[in-house]
Design an enzyme around this catalytic site. Structure first.
Site, PDB file in Angstrom:
ATOM      1  CG  HIS A  93      -3.200   3.276   2.210  1.00 48.78           C
ATOM      2  ND1 HIS A  93      -3.555   3.209   1.116  1.00 48.78           N
ATOM      3  CD2 HIS A  93      -3.314   2.310   3.001  1.00 48.78           C
ATOM      4  CE1 HIS A  93      -4.054   1.874   0.947  1.00 48.78           C
ATOM      5  NE2 HIS A  93      -3.750   1.292   2.065  1.00 48.78           N
ATOM      6  CG  ASN A 135      -6.768  -0.801   1.472  1.00 53.59           C
ATOM      7  OD1 ASN A 135      -6.065  -0.273   0.430  1.00 53.59           O
ATOM      8  ND2 ASN A 135      -6.295  -0.909   2.576  1.00 53.59           N
ATOM      9  CB  CYS A 179      -0.986  -0.084   1.246  1.00 49.65           C
ATOM     10  SG  CYS A 179      -1.960  -1.418   1.038  1.00 49.65           S
TER      11      CYS A 179
HETATM   12  N1  ACO Z   1     -18.911  -8.149   9.185  1.00 51.88           N
HETATM   13  C1  ACO Z   1     -19.468  -8.297  10.425  1.00 51.88           C
HETATM   14  N2  ACO Z   1     -18.750  -8.700  11.599  1.00 51.88           N
HETATM   15  C2  ACO Z   1     -17.271  -8.959  11.345  1.00 51.88           C
HETATM   16  C3  ACO Z   1     -16.639  -8.819  10.199  1.00 51.88           C
HETATM   17  C4  ACO Z   1     -17.408  -8.385   8.932  1.00 51.88           C
HETATM   18  N3  ACO Z   1     -17.121  -8.080   7.768  1.00 51.88           N
HETATM   19  N4  ACO Z   1     -15.342  -8.824  10.165  1.00 51.88           N
HETATM   20  C5  ACO Z   1     -15.151  -9.158  11.595  1.00 51.88           C
HETATM   21  N5  ACO Z   1     -16.497  -9.201  12.301  1.00 51.88           N
HETATM   22  C6  ACO Z   1     -16.500  -9.585  13.660  1.00 51.88           C
HETATM   23  C7  ACO Z   1     -15.519 -10.391  14.116  1.00 51.88           C
HETATM   24  O1  ACO Z   1     -15.797 -11.915  13.696  1.00 51.88           O
HETATM   25  C8  ACO Z   1     -15.583 -10.163  15.807  1.00 51.88           C
HETATM   26  O2  ACO Z   1     -17.043 -10.809  16.190  1.00 51.88           O
HETATM   27  P1  ACO Z   1     -16.680 -11.293  17.775  1.00 51.88           P
HETATM   28  O3  ACO Z   1     -16.516 -10.233  18.556  1.00 51.88           O
HETATM   29  O4  ACO Z   1     -18.158 -11.894  17.795  1.00 51.88           O
HETATM   30  O5  ACO Z   1     -15.471 -12.554  17.578  1.00 51.88           O
HETATM   31  C9  ACO Z   1     -15.970  -8.626  15.673  1.00 51.88           C
HETATM   32  O6  ACO Z   1     -16.436  -8.511  14.400  1.00 51.88           O
HETATM   33  C10 ACO Z   1     -14.773  -7.860  15.967  1.00 51.88           C
HETATM   34  O7  ACO Z   1     -13.499  -8.160  15.274  1.00 51.88           O
HETATM   35  P2  ACO Z   1     -12.322  -7.333  15.184  1.00 51.88           P
HETATM   36  O8  ACO Z   1     -11.230  -8.092  14.316  1.00 51.88           O
HETATM   37  O9  ACO Z   1     -12.019  -7.251  16.661  1.00 51.88           O
HETATM   38  O10 ACO Z   1     -12.715  -6.039  14.909  1.00 51.88           O
HETATM   39  P3  ACO Z   1     -11.904  -4.831  14.781  1.00 51.88           P
HETATM   40  O11 ACO Z   1     -12.936  -3.477  15.563  1.00 51.88           O
HETATM   41  O12 ACO Z   1     -10.651  -4.863  14.927  1.00 51.88           O
HETATM   42  O13 ACO Z   1     -12.206  -4.156  13.064  1.00 51.88           O
HETATM   43  C11 ACO Z   1     -10.934  -4.020  11.199  1.00 51.88           C
HETATM   44  C12 ACO Z   1     -11.745  -4.919  12.249  1.00 51.88           C
HETATM   45  C13 ACO Z   1     -11.867  -2.934  10.522  1.00 51.88           C
HETATM   46  C14 ACO Z   1     -10.352  -4.842  10.190  1.00 51.88           C
HETATM   47  C15 ACO Z   1      -9.947  -3.322  12.025  1.00 51.88           C
HETATM   48  O14 ACO Z   1      -9.050  -3.809  12.658  1.00 51.88           O
HETATM   49  C16 ACO Z   1      -9.088  -2.308  10.942  1.00 51.88           C
HETATM   50  O15 ACO Z   1      -9.558  -1.422  10.483  1.00 51.88           O
HETATM   51  N6  ACO Z   1      -7.894  -2.421  11.129  1.00 51.88           N
HETATM   52  C17 ACO Z   1      -6.945  -1.853  10.080  1.00 51.88           C
HETATM   53  C18 ACO Z   1      -6.804  -2.727   8.880  1.00 51.88           C
HETATM   54  C19 ACO Z   1      -6.711  -2.039   7.622  1.00 51.88           C
HETATM   55  O16 ACO Z   1      -7.299  -1.219   7.350  1.00 51.88           O
HETATM   56  N7  ACO Z   1      -5.850  -2.899   6.606  1.00 51.88           N
HETATM   57  C20 ACO Z   1      -6.076  -2.620   5.471  1.00 51.88           C
HETATM   58  C21 ACO Z   1      -4.867  -2.987   4.709  1.00 51.88           C
HETATM   59  S1  ACO Z   1      -3.461  -2.508   5.530  1.00 51.88           S
HETATM   60  C22 ACO Z   1      -3.154  -1.164   4.947  1.00 51.88           C
HETATM   61  O17 ACO Z   1      -3.713  -0.926   3.847  1.00 51.88           O
HETATM   62  C23 ACO Z   1      -2.364  -0.378   5.633  1.00 51.88           C
END
Ligand code: ACO
Length: 320
Positions: free
Chosen positions: A247, A277, A114
């Site tokens: 980004h 993304n 990215c």
């Molecule tokens: N729909 C519904 N529920 C979901 C989904 C979905 N798509 N994905 C995960 N969940 C659920 C999980 O199963 C979990 O359920 P549980 O509590 O019953 O176990 C719950 O949601 C929370 O999951 P987490 O992974 O803890 O959620 P979090 O608040 O961390 O959000 C996310 C996840 C959005 C990926 C966040 O961590 C994030 O934005 N991280 C940054 C990652 C990113 O942007 N990556 C892009 C690539 S890297 C880059 O470009 C730099």
């Protein structure tokens, strides 16, 4: 002294626009409320079967060249940032060169996920400032939909496909004012596609895997730091930036970065809601959107920033 300035920008999104609820209809175990609340993403564009990164790059490049008023024959450097190349080799840059009808330019790919566009732009700037090249085509192009596990709801809802391009040319005044690039490979495990093609078979895992929370924390920390580093090099206060283009991974990362930099959100370009993304394509896609809708004007100061797998991160401050 020779500087590098942006002469034209362009982008391309595949026509297939997919809303969050379309993913639900396709069987992904998710919902619009969760995706919007956690990421800000409402839609993404997905490439058609057979549509490759070089196909998307071609249209984005043609649009950037048209804005710059140049022909393919004028270009002497082509750099494509991609983690989803058409082939193992030749490079997507060489395939793009052939599609454009250019012969003889230096052409190669950059792989910094990215942050790839920031790496490519910085390399092109250094080629131009050295005097060896005068007109560069710098492209970020991705078909991340090909490396997503559509059964992994925690990752497949986040990404989209697209391409963005910039024509960078030699000039008597800047242009690009400052750049900074960094990497720390010790974090390779929190975001990766840990597979390969070997002996005619996929070895390892061919899909994107991510520790979302670790990525979130890392991204917020380095994006604000690297922007400040660039401002220090240029001798400018962060408040004097007209536009921040981070980004486009997640609206919460973008908002946290802007807050740390002391910039109001009305000076931040946001496309993650409509593009998802798009990895290396995300920054030039957002730049093109804001130039074409009239927000970014000539003479304004624009900070571009990337962060991604590796981990890699970087920024470029330019006078547009
Ligand atoms: N729909 C519904 N529920 C979901 C989904 C979905 N798509 N994905 C995960 N969940 C659920 C999980 O199963 C979990 O359920 P549980 O509590 O019953 O176990 C719950 O949601 C929370 O999951 P987490 O992974 O803890 O959620 P979090 O608040 O961390 O959000 C996310 C996840 C959005 C990926 C966040 O961590 C994030 O934005 N991280 C940054 C990652 C990113 O942007 N990556 C892009 C690539 S890297 C880059 O470009 C730099």
């Amino acid at each position: 002294m020779t500087f590098a300035r942006v002469a034209g920008v362009g982008s391309y999104l595949p026509s297939n626009r997919v809303l969050n609820n379309d993913l639900v209809a396709r069987g992904v175990d998710t919902n619009d409320e969760w995706i919007v609340a956690r990421t800000g993403i409402r839609a993404r564009h997905l490439a058609e079967a057979g549509q490759t990164s070089s196909d998307l790059a071609l249209i984005a490049s043609q649009r950037a060249m048209e804005m710059a008023g140049i022909d393919a024959a004028d270009i002497d450097l082509i750099i494509v940032a991609t983690s989803t190349p058409d082939f193992v080799f030749p490079s997507t840059a060489c395939l793009l060169q052939n599609k454009l009808g250019n012969k003889g330019a230096t052409a190669f790919d950059v792989q910094a996920v990215c942050s790839g566009f920031l790496y490519a732009l910085t390399i092109a700037e250094k080629f131009i400032r050295s005097g060896s090249h005068r007109k560069a085509l710098v492209v970020g192009a991705e078909v991340f939909s090909r490396i997503l596990d559509w059964n992994d709801r925690a990752t497949c809802v986040l990404f989209g496909d697209g391409a963005g391009a910039v024509v960078l040319e030699a000039a008597d005044s800047p242009g690009i004012l400052a750049t900074a690039l960094h990497a720390d490979g010790s974090h390779h495990g929190i975001l990766s596609v840990p597979g390969n093609v070997c002996g005619g078979k996929v070895v390892g895992d061919p899909f994107l895997r991510m520790d979302g929370q670790a990525v979130f924390k890392f991204a917020v920390r380095v994006l604000a730091d690297v922007a400040k580093e660039c401002c220090d090099v240029a001798g400018l206060a962060p408040e004097s930036i007209d536009w921040l283009i981070p980004h486009q991974a997640n609206i919460r990362i973008i908002e946290a970065t802007a807050k740390k930099m002391g910039l109001p959100m009305d000076r931040v370009i946001v496309t993650v809601d409509q593009h998802g993304n798009t990895s290396a394509a995300s920054v030039p896609l957002a730049l093109d959107a804001a130039v074409r809708d009239g927000r970014i004007k000539r003479g304004q100061k624009v900070m571009l920033e990337g962060v991604g797998g590796g981990f890699t991160w970087g920024a470029a401050l330019l006078e547009f």
